[in-house]
Design a protein around this motif. Structure first.
Motif, PDB file in Angstrom:
ATOM      1  N   TYR A 207       0.809  -1.226   0.000  1.00  0.00           N
ATOM      2  CA  TYR A 207       0.000   0.000   0.000  1.00  0.00           C
ATOM      3  C   TYR A 207       0.842   1.276   0.000  1.00  0.00           C
ATOM      4  O   TYR A 207       0.311   2.374   0.064  1.00  0.00           O
ATOM      5  CB  TYR A 207      -0.959   0.016   1.204  1.00  0.00           C
ATOM      6  N   ILE A 208       2.140   1.101  -0.040  1.00  0.00           N
ATOM      7  CA  ILE A 208       3.034   2.262   0.092  1.00  0.00           C
ATOM      8  C   ILE A 208       2.759   3.333  -0.966  1.00  0.00           C
ATOM      9  O   ILE A 208       2.924   4.526  -0.708  1.00  0.00           O
ATOM     10  CB  ILE A 208       4.517   1.811   0.082  1.00  0.00           C
ATOM     11  N   SER A 209       2.289   2.897  -2.155  1.00  0.00           N
ATOM     12  CA  SER A 209       2.078   3.877  -3.237  1.00  0.00           C
ATOM     13  C   SER A 209       0.943   4.868  -2.923  1.00  0.00           C
ATOM     14  O   SER A 209       0.808   5.884  -3.589  1.00  0.00           O
ATOM     15  CB  SER A 209       1.791   3.154  -4.542  1.00  0.00           C
ATOM     16  N   LYS A 210       0.138   4.554  -1.919  1.00  0.00           N
ATOM     17  CA  LYS A 210      -0.962   5.472  -1.559  1.00  0.00           C
ATOM     18  C   LYS A 210      -0.454   6.618  -0.680  1.00  0.00           C
ATOM     19  O   LYS A 210      -1.206   7.514  -0.320  1.00  0.00           O
ATOM     20  CB  LYS A 210      -2.043   4.731  -0.757  1.00  0.00           C
ATOM     21  N   TYR A 211       0.797   6.545  -0.282  1.00  0.00           N
ATOM     22  CA  TYR A 211       1.349   7.519   0.671  1.00  0.00           C
ATOM     23  C   TYR A 211       2.136   8.611  -0.044  1.00  0.00           C
ATOM     24  O   TYR A 211       2.553   8.443  -1.183  1.00  0.00           O
ATOM     25  CB  TYR A 211       2.263   6.788   1.676  1.00  0.00           C
ATOM     26  N   ASN A 212       2.368   9.718   0.678  1.00  0.00           N
ATOM     27  CA  ASN A 212       3.158  10.814   0.106  1.00  0.00           C
ATOM     28  C   ASN A 212       4.656  10.625   0.326  1.00  0.00           C
ATOM     29  O   ASN A 212       5.469  11.056  -0.473  1.00  0.00           O
ATOM     30  CB  ASN A 212       2.772  12.158   0.744  1.00  0.00           C
ATOM     31  N   TYR A 213       5.009  10.044   1.464  1.00  0.00           N
ATOM     32  CA  TYR A 213       6.423   9.915   1.815  1.00  0.00           C
ATOM     33  C   TYR A 213       6.710   8.525   2.381  1.00  0.00           C
ATOM     34  O   TYR A 213       5.844   7.934   3.042  1.00  0.00           O
ATOM     35  CB  TYR A 213       6.808  10.932   2.910  1.00  0.00           C
ATOM     36  N   ALA A 214       7.939   8.051   2.154  1.00  0.00           N
ATOM     37  CA  ALA A 214       8.389   6.791   2.760  1.00  0.00           C
ATOM     38  C   ALA A 214       9.628   7.099   3.597  1.00  0.00           C
ATOM     39  O   ALA A 214      10.541   7.779   3.123  1.00  0.00           O
ATOM     40  CB  ALA A 214       8.744   5.788   1.679  1.00  0.00           C
ATOM     41  N   VAL A 215       9.628   6.633   4.828  1.00  0.00           N
ATOM     42  CA  VAL A 215      10.775   6.868   5.712  1.00  0.00           C
ATOM     43  C   VAL A 215      11.262   5.518   6.225  1.00  0.00           C
ATOM     44  O   VAL A 215      10.482   4.752   6.800  1.00  0.00           O
ATOM     45  CB  VAL A 215      10.366   7.780   6.907  1.00  0.00           C
ATOM     46  N   ILE A 216      12.539   5.231   5.989  1.00  0.00           N
ATOM     47  CA  ILE A 216      13.096   3.972   6.487  1.00  0.00           C
ATOM     48  C   ILE A 216      13.562   4.185   7.920  1.00  0.00           C
ATOM     49  O   ILE A 216      14.327   5.113   8.196  1.00  0.00           O
ATOM     50  CB  ILE A 216      14.258   3.478   5.597  1.00  0.00           C
ATOM     51  N   ASN A 217      13.056   3.342   8.802  1.00  0.00           N
ATOM     52  CA  ASN A 217      13.413   3.481  10.219  1.00  0.00           C
ATOM     53  C   ASN A 217      14.645   2.619  10.515  1.00  0.00           C
ATOM     54  O   ASN A 217      14.551   1.582  11.152  1.00  0.00           O
ATOM     55  CB  ASN A 217      12.217   3.064  11.077  1.00  0.00           C
ATOM     56  N   ASP A 218      15.811   3.076  10.029  1.00  0.00           N
ATOM     57  CA  ASP A 218      17.045   2.325  10.317  1.00  0.00           C
ATOM     58  C   ASP A 218      17.557   2.682  11.706  1.00  0.00           C
ATOM     59  O   ASP A 218      17.821   1.811  12.514  1.00  0.00           O
ATOM     60  CB  ASP A 218      18.099   2.529   9.218  1.00  0.00           C
ATOM     61  N   THR A 219      17.655   3.999  11.978  1.00  0.00           N
ATOM     62  CA  THR A 219      17.860   4.389  13.379  1.00  0.00           C
ATOM     63  C   THR A 219      16.746   5.364  13.717  1.00  0.00           C
ATOM     64  O   THR A 219      16.249   6.088  12.837  1.00  0.00           O
ATOM     65  CB  THR A 219      19.221   5.087  13.625  1.00  0.00           C
ATOM     66  N   VAL A 220      16.363   5.373  14.990  1.00  0.00           N
ATOM     67  CA  VAL A 220      15.239   6.224  15.391  1.00  0.00           C
ATOM     68  C   VAL A 220      15.589   7.695  15.117  1.00  0.00           C
ATOM     69  O   VAL A 220      14.772   8.437  14.567  1.00  0.00           O
ATOM     70  CB  VAL A 220      14.890   6.002  16.882  1.00  0.00           C
ATOM     71  N   ASP A 221      16.826   8.082  15.453  1.00  0.00           N
ATOM     72  CA  ASP A 221      17.214   9.489  15.260  1.00  0.00           C
ATOM     73  C   ASP A 221      17.061   9.924  13.808  1.00  0.00           C
ATOM     74  O   ASP A 221      16.540  11.006  13.530  1.00  0.00           O
ATOM     75  CB  ASP A 221      18.688   9.703  15.680  1.00  0.00           C
ATOM     76  N   SER A 222      17.525   9.073  12.876  1.00  0.00           N
ATOM     77  CA  SER A 222      17.457   9.513  11.477  1.00  0.00           C
ATOM     78  C   SER A 222      16.016   9.480  10.978  1.00  0.00           C
ATOM     79  O   SER A 222      15.606  10.354  10.207  1.00  0.00           O
ATOM     80  CB  SER A 222      18.397   8.709  10.577  1.00  0.00           C
ATOM     81  N   ALA A 223      15.232   8.518  11.429  1.00  0.00           N
ATOM     82  CA  ALA A 223      13.824   8.484  10.997  1.00  0.00           C
ATOM     83  C   ALA A 223      13.090   9.721  11.520  1.00  0.00           C
ATOM     84  O   ALA A 223      12.331  10.361  10.786  1.00  0.00           O
ATOM     85  CB  ALA A 223      13.150   7.210  11.493  1.00  0.00           C
ATOM     86  N   VAL A 224      13.339  10.079  12.779  1.00  0.00           N
ATOM     87  CA  VAL A 224      12.671  11.249  13.364  1.00  0.00           C
ATOM     88  C   VAL A 224      13.107  12.513  12.614  1.00  0.00           C
ATOM     89  O   VAL A 224      12.279  13.369  12.286  1.00  0.00           O
ATOM     90  CB  VAL A 224      12.982  11.350  14.883  1.00  0.00           C
ATOM     91  N   ALA A 225      14.411  12.601  12.311  1.00  0.00           N
ATOM     92  CA  ALA A 225      14.908  13.790  11.598  1.00  0.00           C
ATOM     93  C   ALA A 225      14.221  13.911  10.232  1.00  0.00           C
ATOM     94  O   ALA A 225      13.869  15.010   9.800  1.00  0.00           O
ATOM     95  CB  ALA A 225      16.428  13.699  11.437  1.00  0.00           C
ATOM     96  N   LYS A 226      14.006  12.769   9.573  1.00  0.00           N
ATOM     97  CA  LYS A 226      13.355  12.818   8.255  1.00  0.00           C
ATOM     98  C   LYS A 226      11.900  13.286   8.395  1.00  0.00           C
ATOM     99  O   LYS A 226      11.425  14.104   7.621  1.00  0.00           O
ATOM    100  CB  LYS A 226      13.410  11.456   7.571  1.00  0.00           C
ATOM    101  N   VAL A 227      11.198  12.758   9.395  1.00  0.00           N
ATOM    102  CA  VAL A 227       9.797  13.169   9.586  1.00  0.00           C
ATOM    103  C   VAL A 227       9.741  14.671   9.909  1.00  0.00           C
ATOM    104  O   VAL A 227       8.898  15.405   9.383  1.00  0.00           O
ATOM    105  CB  VAL A 227       9.103  12.323  10.682  1.00  0.00           C
ATOM    106  N   GLU A 228      10.670  15.128  10.739  1.00  0.00           N
ATOM    107  CA  GLU A 228      10.694  16.569  11.067  1.00  0.00           C
ATOM    108  C   GLU A 228      10.936  17.407   9.810  1.00  0.00           C
ATOM    109  O   GLU A 228      10.320  18.458   9.630  1.00  0.00           O
ATOM    110  CB  GLU A 228      11.788  16.861  12.111  1.00  0.00           C
TER     111      GLU A 228
END
Ligand code: 5GP
Length: 209
Positions: free
Chosen positions: A157-178
């Motif tokens: 279902y990923i194609s229905k979304y606007n953004y994809a964020v890989i949660n490899d480390t929490v810090d980098s995933a959070v930084a991407k969402v921010e």
């Protein structure tokens, strides 16, 4: 009429780390996280009104009948729902509203909020996802298997979304969402409303024309 705030929906398969990412996102920022209602029993350490509103099936059904949920879905035998009125209130106040919900729920929200920002959180690999699901002490072997199988299906279902964020480390995933939220806040259509509100001379006129 558009909402003043921004609705951010963070979803992804079980084990992608939605909870951990959202917790850190909230620690770092003044975003508002919607607390869902559920019929599942509380786990150790979970607090009423903070982790979830824990309801009986009857209470949950009454809320469905009253139209109190923005969306609701059944997940592994339990019901989960997003209380509508608080979300609307916070959006009207102009806040960044975060929903941490499953994929079925996200797709339902998209029907009523096509302008929402839909972020799909991915595990770094399916192997890692398996580890994360297995490490959840609360799961039985059957429910582990069910969660893992549905995670495989849900990734489609990923194609229905606007953004994809890989949660490899929490810090980098959070930084991407921010970064996504910062970028969304700077979009001309959102800025235009703010600038029109503040009626600032030249910039106001240029955007207005
Ligand atoms: P858990 O039981 O592990 O807390 O949550 C199970 C799943 O339900 C997770 O994928 C979680 O994101 C999702 N979930 C939590 N709250 C809601 C909600 O209000 N609506 C929907 N559709 N899913 C939710």
């Amino acid at each position: 009429m558009k909402n003043k705030g921004i609705l951010i929906v963070i979803s992804g398969p079980s084990g992608a780390g939605k909870g951990t990412v959202c917790k850190q996102l909230l620690d770092n920022n003044t975003y508002w996280l919607s607390v869902s209602a559920t019929t599942r029993t509380s786990r150790t350490g979970e607090e009423e009104g903070k982790s979830y509103y824990f309801l009986t099936k009857e209470e949950f059904n009454t809320k469905i009948e009253q139209g109190d949920f923005l969306e609701y879905a059944e997940n592994y035998g339990n019901m989960y729902g997003t209380p509508r009125s608080k979300v609307m209130e916070k959006l009207d106040e102009g806040q960044v509203v975060i929903l941490e919900i499953d994929i079925q729920g996200a797709l339902k929200v998209k029907e009523s909020f096509p302008d929402g920002i839909f972020i799909f959180l991915l595990p770094p690999s399916m192997e890692e996802l398996k580890h994360r699901i297995i490490n959840r002490a609360s799961e039985t072997p059957e429910s582990l298997m069910t969660r893992f199988k549905s995670a495989y299906k849900e990734i489609n279902y990923i194609s229905k979304y606007n953004y994809a964020v890989i949660n490899d480390t929490v810090d980098s995933a959070v930084a991407k969402v921010e970064s996504i939220i910062t970028a969304e806040n700077c979009r001309v259509d959102r800025m235009k409303e703010k600038i029109l509100d503040s009626k600032e001379g030249l910039i106001h006129e240029q955007l207005y024309d």
